[in-house]
Design an enzyme around this catalytic site. Structure first.
Site, PDB file in Angstrom:
ATOM      1  N   TYR A   1      -2.265  -0.027  10.203  1.00  0.00           N
ATOM      2  CA  TYR A   1      -2.411  -0.701   8.901  1.00  0.00           C
ATOM      3  C   TYR A   1      -1.123  -0.543   8.087  1.00  0.00           C
ATOM      4  CZ  TYR A   1      -3.876  -1.263   4.007  1.00  0.00           C
ATOM      5  OH  TYR A   1      -3.952  -1.633   2.684  1.00  0.00           O
TER       6      TYR A   1
ATOM      7  N   THR B   1       0.800  -1.230   0.000  1.00  0.00           N
ATOM      8  CA  THR B   1       0.000   0.000   0.000  1.00  0.00           C
ATOM      9  C   THR B   1       0.835   1.284   0.000  1.00  0.00           C
ATOM     10  OG1 THR B   1      -1.520   1.262   1.417  1.00  0.00           O
ATOM     11  CG2 THR B   1      -0.105  -0.293   2.527  1.00  0.00           C
TER      12      THR B   1
HETATM   13  N1  LIG Z   1      -8.552  -1.213  -0.680  1.00  0.00           N
HETATM   14  C1  LIG Z   1      -7.671  -0.235  -0.870  1.00  0.00           C
HETATM   15  O1  LIG Z   1      -8.004   0.943  -1.014  1.00  0.00           O
HETATM   16  C2  LIG Z   1      -6.201  -0.565  -0.932  1.00  0.00           C
HETATM   17  C3  LIG Z   1      -5.291   0.484  -1.103  1.00  0.00           C
HETATM   18  C4  LIG Z   1      -3.941   0.171  -1.181  1.00  0.00           C
HETATM   19  C5  LIG Z   1      -3.526  -1.136  -1.084  1.00  0.00           C
HETATM   20  N2  LIG Z   1      -4.439  -2.136  -0.902  1.00  0.00           N
HETATM   21  C6  LIG Z   1      -3.952  -3.509  -0.802  1.00  0.00           C
HETATM   22  O2  LIG Z   1      -4.428  -4.200  -1.932  1.00  0.00           O
HETATM   23  C7  LIG Z   1      -4.649  -5.582  -1.594  1.00  0.00           C
HETATM   24  C8  LIG Z   1      -6.032  -6.008  -2.029  1.00  0.00           C
HETATM   25  O3  LIG Z   1      -6.964  -5.175  -1.360  1.00  0.00           O
HETATM   26  P1  LIG Z   1      -8.526  -5.353  -1.531  1.00  0.00           P
HETATM   27  O4  LIG Z   1      -9.110  -3.993  -1.592  1.00  0.00           O
HETATM   28  O5  LIG Z   1      -8.807  -6.339  -2.592  1.00  0.00           O
HETATM   29  O6  LIG Z   1      -8.876  -5.959  -0.111  1.00  0.00           O
HETATM   30  P2  LIG Z   1     -10.251  -6.613   0.366  1.00  0.00           P
HETATM   31  O7  LIG Z   1     -11.316  -6.379  -0.632  1.00  0.00           O
HETATM   32  O8  LIG Z   1     -10.428  -6.165   1.778  1.00  0.00           O
HETATM   33  O9  LIG Z   1      -9.893  -8.159   0.329  1.00  0.00           O
HETATM   34  C9  LIG Z   1      -9.093  -8.752   1.287  1.00  0.00           C
HETATM   35  C10 LIG Z   1      -9.504 -10.189   1.355  1.00  0.00           C
HETATM   36  O10 LIG Z   1      -8.750 -10.809   2.408  1.00  0.00           O
HETATM   37  C11 LIG Z   1      -9.642 -11.642   3.104  1.00  0.00           C
HETATM   38  N3  LIG Z   1      -9.162 -11.914   4.440  1.00  0.00           N
HETATM   39  C12 LIG Z   1      -9.162 -11.105   5.532  1.00  0.00           C
HETATM   40  N4  LIG Z   1      -8.683 -11.756   6.581  1.00  0.00           N
HETATM   41  C13 LIG Z   1      -8.361 -13.005   6.165  1.00  0.00           C
HETATM   42  C14 LIG Z   1      -7.841 -14.155   6.796  1.00  0.00           C
HETATM   43  N5  LIG Z   1      -7.550 -14.172   8.094  1.00  0.00           N
HETATM   44  N6  LIG Z   1      -7.655 -15.268   6.053  1.00  0.00           N
HETATM   45  C15 LIG Z   1      -7.981 -15.305   4.734  1.00  0.00           C
HETATM   46  N7  LIG Z   1      -8.499 -14.258   4.084  1.00  0.00           N
HETATM   47  C16 LIG Z   1      -8.672 -13.110   4.803  1.00  0.00           C
HETATM   48  C17 LIG Z   1     -10.936 -10.863   3.131  1.00  0.00           C
HETATM   49  O11 LIG Z   1     -12.016 -11.738   3.437  1.00  0.00           O
HETATM   50  P3  LIG Z   1     -13.402 -11.097   3.991  1.00  0.00           P
HETATM   51  O12 LIG Z   1     -13.806 -10.067   2.980  1.00  0.00           O
HETATM   52  O13 LIG Z   1     -14.292 -12.264   4.040  1.00  0.00           O
HETATM   53  O14 LIG Z   1     -13.040 -10.487   5.300  1.00  0.00           O
HETATM   54  C18 LIG Z   1     -10.992 -10.378   1.691  1.00  0.00           C
HETATM   55  O15 LIG Z   1     -11.564 -11.329   0.851  1.00  0.00           O
HETATM   56  C19 LIG Z   1      -4.397  -5.693  -0.095  1.00  0.00           C
HETATM   57  O16 LIG Z   1      -3.095  -6.163   0.098  1.00  0.00           O
HETATM   58  C20 LIG Z   1      -4.498  -4.272   0.394  1.00  0.00           C
HETATM   59  O17 LIG Z   1      -3.715  -4.050   1.543  1.00  0.00           O
HETATM   60  C21 LIG Z   1      -5.773  -1.878  -0.837  1.00  0.00           C
END
Ligand SMILES: NC(=O)c1ccc[n+]([C@@H]2O[C@H](COP(=O)([O-])OP(=O)(O)OC[C@H]3O[C@@H](n4cnc5c(N)ncnc54)[C@H](OP(=O)(O)O)[C@@H]3O)[C@@H](O)[C@H]2O)c1
Length: 289
Positions: free
Chosen positions: A127, A103
């Site tokens: 985070y 991130t």
């Molecule tokens: N979202 C943003 O704005 C943003 C910005 C910068 C970087 N990122 C990075 O980009 C990547 C993808 O983000 P995203 O937006 O796709 O995230 P997301 O939609 O929150 O997806 C994360 C996934 O991880 C799962 N998860 C959480 N805890 C878990 C566990 N203990 N075991 C197995 N699975 C688990 C969640 O399941 P549940 O949904 O069922 O909880 C969800 O399916 C991440 O590395 C994030 O840090 C995101």
């Protein structure tokens, strides 16, 4: 046929990868979700990775609730740091390459020009800290890893800023949105394309897998205010949007004021073309409609 394991496939990014992977006929994909593999169960995590001769492991799991992480430090660390290290260790033991996502929140946001990969990190939130520590531990456990830092991710799946603004825009006559935080929105579908491109060009021997940290967001720059105006305009929602300052919208976790990422490295190493954020927003909104 090469095997790919995608962990955390029900989130925004994981879903976009799942939607697109059928185009790659020389690769066989296995997907896990929180239901089938909780990454805080490190024994199960290791066993799953070692259960097949995977060539690539893509980690889409994360603890992404930025404000909640301030009070759930332990869980955020287990998912964003410890599990990532375990993925690295298990991948190394079977000779698999890892693609992991991080991130823009690893930076403090004090720059006035786009962040390069080697810029000084200084996470300001739990985070950000847990993600930064995850990066370090992964590279230590398995140097054959690609880490992609991205920003302001949204998609047609799950909860995100785009969906929230559409909902609030329909519910209210006026919205206050921050204009003094500058970054770049990123469509998760474009990031999924980039990840699949990295894998495909490695196994097709076009651009070899080159380990290290990379930055990827859509092209261009916006504040949350600009992003909101674009969303509402494209959705024909006539809600008045007022530009407010960060101090008028206090949150438990501080956000970087500036987190635009410099993407020259990923474009040069993997020959990736990156869409402009407004064009990608159009693509995502038409999917949502
Ligand atoms: N979202 C943003 O704005 C943003 C910005 C910068 C970087 N990122 C990075 O980009 C990547 C993808 O983000 P995203 O937006 O796709 O995230 P997301 O939609 O929150 O997806 C994360 C996934 O991880 C799962 N998860 C959480 N805890 C878990 C566990 N203990 N075991 C197995 N699975 C688990 C969640 O399941 P549940 O949904 O069922 O909880 C969800 O399916 C991440 O590395 C994030 O840090 C995101």
């Amino acid at each position: 046929m090469k095997q790919v394991l995608v962990i955390g496939s029900e989130g925004q990014l994981g879903t976009e990868i799942k939607d697109r992977c059928t185009k790659l006929s020389d690769l066989q994909f296995t997907f896990t979700s929180l239901e089938t593999l909780d990454v805080t169960d490190t024994q199960e995590l290791t066993a799953t990775i070692r259960s097949k001769a995977y060539s690539y492991i893509v980690n889409c799991t994360a603890y992404t609730a930025v404000d909640k992480a301030e009070s759930e430090q332990e869980l955020a660390r287990k998912i964003n740091t410890v599990a990532v290290e375990k993925i690295g260790e298990a991948a190394k033991s079977i000779g698999a390459k890892v693609i992991h996502v991080s991130t823009d929140y690893v930076f403090d946001g004090k720059n006035h020009f786009p962040y390069k990969e080697e810029a000084q990190t200084s996470a300001q939130s739990v985070y950000g800290e847990t993600k930064l520590e995850g990066e370090k531990r992964l590279l230590n456990a398995n140097p054959d890893s690609v880490i992609i830092r991205t920003s302001w991710l949204y998609s047609a799946h799950g909860n995100n800023f785009v969906k929230t603004m559409i909902r609030l825009g329909l519910e209210r006559d006026e919205l206050g949105v921050i204009y003094d935080q500058i970054g770049t929105p990123t469509y998760a579908g474009d990031l999924a394309d980039a990840i699949l491109h990295i894998i495909e060009s490695d196994y097709k021997l076009q651009f070899p897998f080159t380990a290290g940290i990379y930055h990827y967001s859509n092209e261009g720059v916006a504040s949350w205010y600009d992003f909101t105006l674009a969303i509402l305009e494209k959705m024909n929602i006539s809600c008045k949007v007022k530009a407010i300052e960060t101090k008028d919208y206090p949150t438990p976790a501080p956000r970087p004021h500036y987190s635009v990422l410099n993407k020259s490295k990923i474009k040069a190493v993997y020959n990736i073309e990156i869409p402009y954020w407004r064009d990608s927003l159009d693509v995502c909104l038409s999917k949502m409609k």
